[in-house]
Design a protein around this motif. Structure first.
Motif, PDB file in Angstrom:
ATOM      1  N   MET A   1     -36.516   2.750 112.713  1.00 15.83           N
ATOM      2  CA  MET A   1     -36.949   3.777 114.071  1.00 15.83           C
ATOM      3  C   MET A   1     -38.373   3.204 114.145  1.00 15.83           C
ATOM      4  N   THR A   2     -38.636   2.743 115.528  1.00 17.60           N
ATOM      5  CA  THR A   2     -40.034   2.571 116.071  1.00 17.60           C
ATOM      6  C   THR A   2     -40.541   3.721 116.809  1.00 17.60           C
ATOM      7  N   HIS A   3     -41.946   3.854 116.270  1.00  9.37           N
ATOM      8  CA  HIS A   3     -42.579   4.970 116.680  1.00  9.37           C
ATOM      9  C   HIS A   3     -43.655   4.550 117.832  1.00  9.37           C
ATOM     10  N   ARG A   4     -43.950   5.259 118.794  1.00  7.68           N
ATOM     11  CA  ARG A   4     -44.787   4.790 119.691  1.00  7.68           C
ATOM     12  C   ARG A   4     -46.268   5.538 119.186  1.00  7.68           C
ATOM     13  N   VAL A   5     -47.348   4.852 119.200  1.00 10.89           N
ATOM     14  CA  VAL A   5     -48.449   5.457 118.622  1.00 10.89           C
ATOM     15  C   VAL A   5     -49.590   4.974 119.698  1.00 10.89           C
ATOM     16  N   ASP A  75     -46.951  12.145 126.399  1.00  3.14           N
ATOM     17  CA  ASP A  75     -45.989  13.116 125.564  1.00  3.14           C
ATOM     18  C   ASP A  75     -45.214  12.429 124.508  1.00  3.14           C
ATOM     19  N   ASP A  76     -44.751  11.259 124.753  1.00  8.06           N
ATOM     20  CA  ASP A  76     -43.908  10.497 123.916  1.00  8.06           C
ATOM     21  C   ASP A  76     -44.613   9.763 122.737  1.00  8.06           C
ATOM     22  N   VAL A  77     -45.656   9.871 122.680  1.00  6.47           N
ATOM     23  CA  VAL A  77     -46.549   9.181 121.720  1.00  6.47           C
ATOM     24  C   VAL A  77     -46.417   9.878 120.141  1.00  6.47           C
ATOM     25  N   ASP A  78     -45.939   9.414 119.236  1.00  6.23           N
ATOM     26  CA  ASP A  78     -45.658   9.944 118.006  1.00  6.23           C
ATOM     27  C   ASP A  78     -46.669  10.175 116.952  1.00  6.23           C
ATOM     28  N   LEU A  79     -47.771   9.205 117.081  1.00  4.33           N
ATOM     29  CA  LEU A  79     -48.667   8.952 116.236  1.00  4.33           C
ATOM     30  C   LEU A  79     -50.040   8.822 116.808  1.00  4.33           C
ATOM     31  N   LEU A 340     -46.502   8.807 106.694  1.00  2.60           N
ATOM     32  CA  LEU A 340     -46.353   9.980 107.331  1.00  2.60           C
ATOM     33  C   LEU A 340     -44.732   9.964 108.082  1.00  2.60           C
ATOM     34  N   ALA A 341     -44.718   8.714 108.477  1.00  4.80           N
ATOM     35  CA  ALA A 341     -43.446   8.127 109.112  1.00  4.80           C
ATOM     36  C   ALA A 341     -42.357   8.475 108.160  1.00  4.80           C
ATOM     37  N   GLY A 344     -41.254  11.892 106.743  1.00  6.29           N
ATOM     38  CA  GLY A 344     -40.807  12.475 107.861  1.00  6.29           C
ATOM     39  C   GLY A 344     -41.728  13.665 108.686  1.00  6.29           C
ATOM     40  N   TRP A 345     -43.057  13.376 108.533  1.00  9.19           N
ATOM     41  CA  TRP A 345     -44.135  14.068 109.206  1.00  9.19           C
ATOM     42  C   TRP A 345     -44.190  13.947 110.718  1.00  9.19           C
ATOM     43  N   ILE A 346     -43.515  12.652 111.271  1.00  8.17           N
ATOM     44  CA  ILE A 346     -43.811  12.276 112.715  1.00  8.17           C
ATOM     45  C   ILE A 346     -42.220  11.863 113.077  1.00  8.17           C
TER      46      ILE A 346
END
Length: 346
Positions: A1-5, A75-79, A340-341, A344-346
């Motif tokens: 999974m890719t997170h937007r930061v 709003d869609d930034v995870d970290l 954190l990723a 499961g914290w983000i």
């Protein structure tokens, strides 16, 4: 999974390291860059005075820099990775956490707060559970996680390895690179042909943060490690890489070979940016190592390097080194973000 930061303070020295380290990252995609009001509205290539020895990564060159304000963060930034000056961070980071953002911060504010995890993933990953306490006490949907000071990060992994011998006391004298003060932090007239035997606030950070990092968390409260820590911090004219001379007093009486083995075998973390071996140790045939210019980029700048291990009447003495803006700053926050990723914290 890719997170937007996002990166807070993206144009500064540590912000530039974040951008360099995140280029091509397997988990994180840069979606937001913030800086001062003077830089807001400009494409990053114009806002940043790029000072690293690699080009600005193409994916961020044309990203428009935003003001560092919760209302400006998508709003869609995870970290969010924070490299803000501590005074600015102390005002803005809580607002971001209250707005629901998870912040992995290199800034020094709140590192010793009772409900803020101060984390090195290889040393105390369980301290992330303080986030539950933090959210209960502060009413946040987001979270604030800190990495320690760059000189503390250099020493603490070696102390953690020595704790099996009963760590009772540690004294350290640091030889810290000029990049730790930022690009304009020390003038050439101050540091060329010179050494400065004081760095404001640095000694206190090492003495307190070390005990928190090595402390125990019981699920509700964190207790500091009982070891006493004393530090003397000095600025020297190297560009990158903090070298430290450590004297550790131990309950047991290990041989130098036992100390080297404990450091070499201390486990790394299973994270994308973790080095395969956390601590590289030079044997007694290389007493002149580690050295900043020769060893700061080991493990892509994420490894701690030790050497010169000898016994003393009270324990052991040795030298240790780490790259202060990679392992000691942006890389440390990046590792916390990866933890954190994964947790499961983000």
């Amino acid at each position: 999974m890719t997170h937007r930061v996002g990166i807070l303070g993206a144009t500064g020295a540590v912000g530039q390291r974040f951008i360099q380290l995140l280029d091509g990252h397997p988990q994180f995609e840069i979606a937001c860059l913030t800086a001062s009001d003077a830089s807001a509205g400009k494409p990053y290539r114009e806002a940043a005075k790029w000072r690293l020895d690699s080009a600005i990564p193409k994916p961020v060159r044309d990203i428009t820099v935003r003001a560092t304000d919760p209302a400006e963060i998508p709003d869609d930034v995870d970290l969010l990775f924070s490299s803000l000056p501590s005074g600015v961070a102390a005002e803005i980071e809580p607002d971001l956490c209250a707005a629901g953002y998870v912040v992995s911060s290199n800034s020094s504010n709140d590192r010793m707060a009772d409900d803020v995890p101060l984390t090195i993933p290889e040393i105390n990953p369980d301290h992330l559970d303080l986030i539950e306490v933090q959210r209960d006490e502060r009413g946040w949907d987001g979270a604030l996680v800190k990495n320690p000071n760059c000189s503390t990060i250099t020493m603490v992994p070696t102390l953690a390895a020595l704790d099996e011998f009963g760590l009772e006391r540690a004294q350290v004298s640091t030889l810290q690179a000029v990049s730790g003060a930022g690009y304009s932090g020390v003038t050439s007239m101050e540091i060329i042909d010179n050494a400065i035997p004081h760095i404001g606030g640095e000694e206190e950070k090492m003495e307190t943060e070390s005990r928190k990092l090595l402390g125990d968390f019981d699920g509700a409260e964190l207790s500091l490690h009982s070891a006493e820590v004393a530090a003397s911090c000095n600025r020297i004219p190297t560009i990158d890489g903090h070298l430290e001379n450590v004297f550790a007093e131990l309950a047991d009486d290990p041989e130098p070979a036992d100390v080297r083995a404990a450091m070499e075998s201390y486990p790394s973390a299973d994270l994308p940016s973790s080095p395969d071996q956390l601590i590289h140790v030079f044997g007694d045939d290389r007493p002149e190592r580690p050295q900043p210019r020769m060893d700061r980029m080991r493990g892509d700048g994420m490894q701690v390097v030790a050497g010169g291990v000898q016994t003393t009447p009270a324990g052991v003495k040795y030298n240790c080194l780490a790259h202060n803006t990679i392992r000691g700053a942006a890389g440390a926050s990046l590792l916390n973000g990866e933890l954190l990723a994964n947790e499961g914290w983000i």
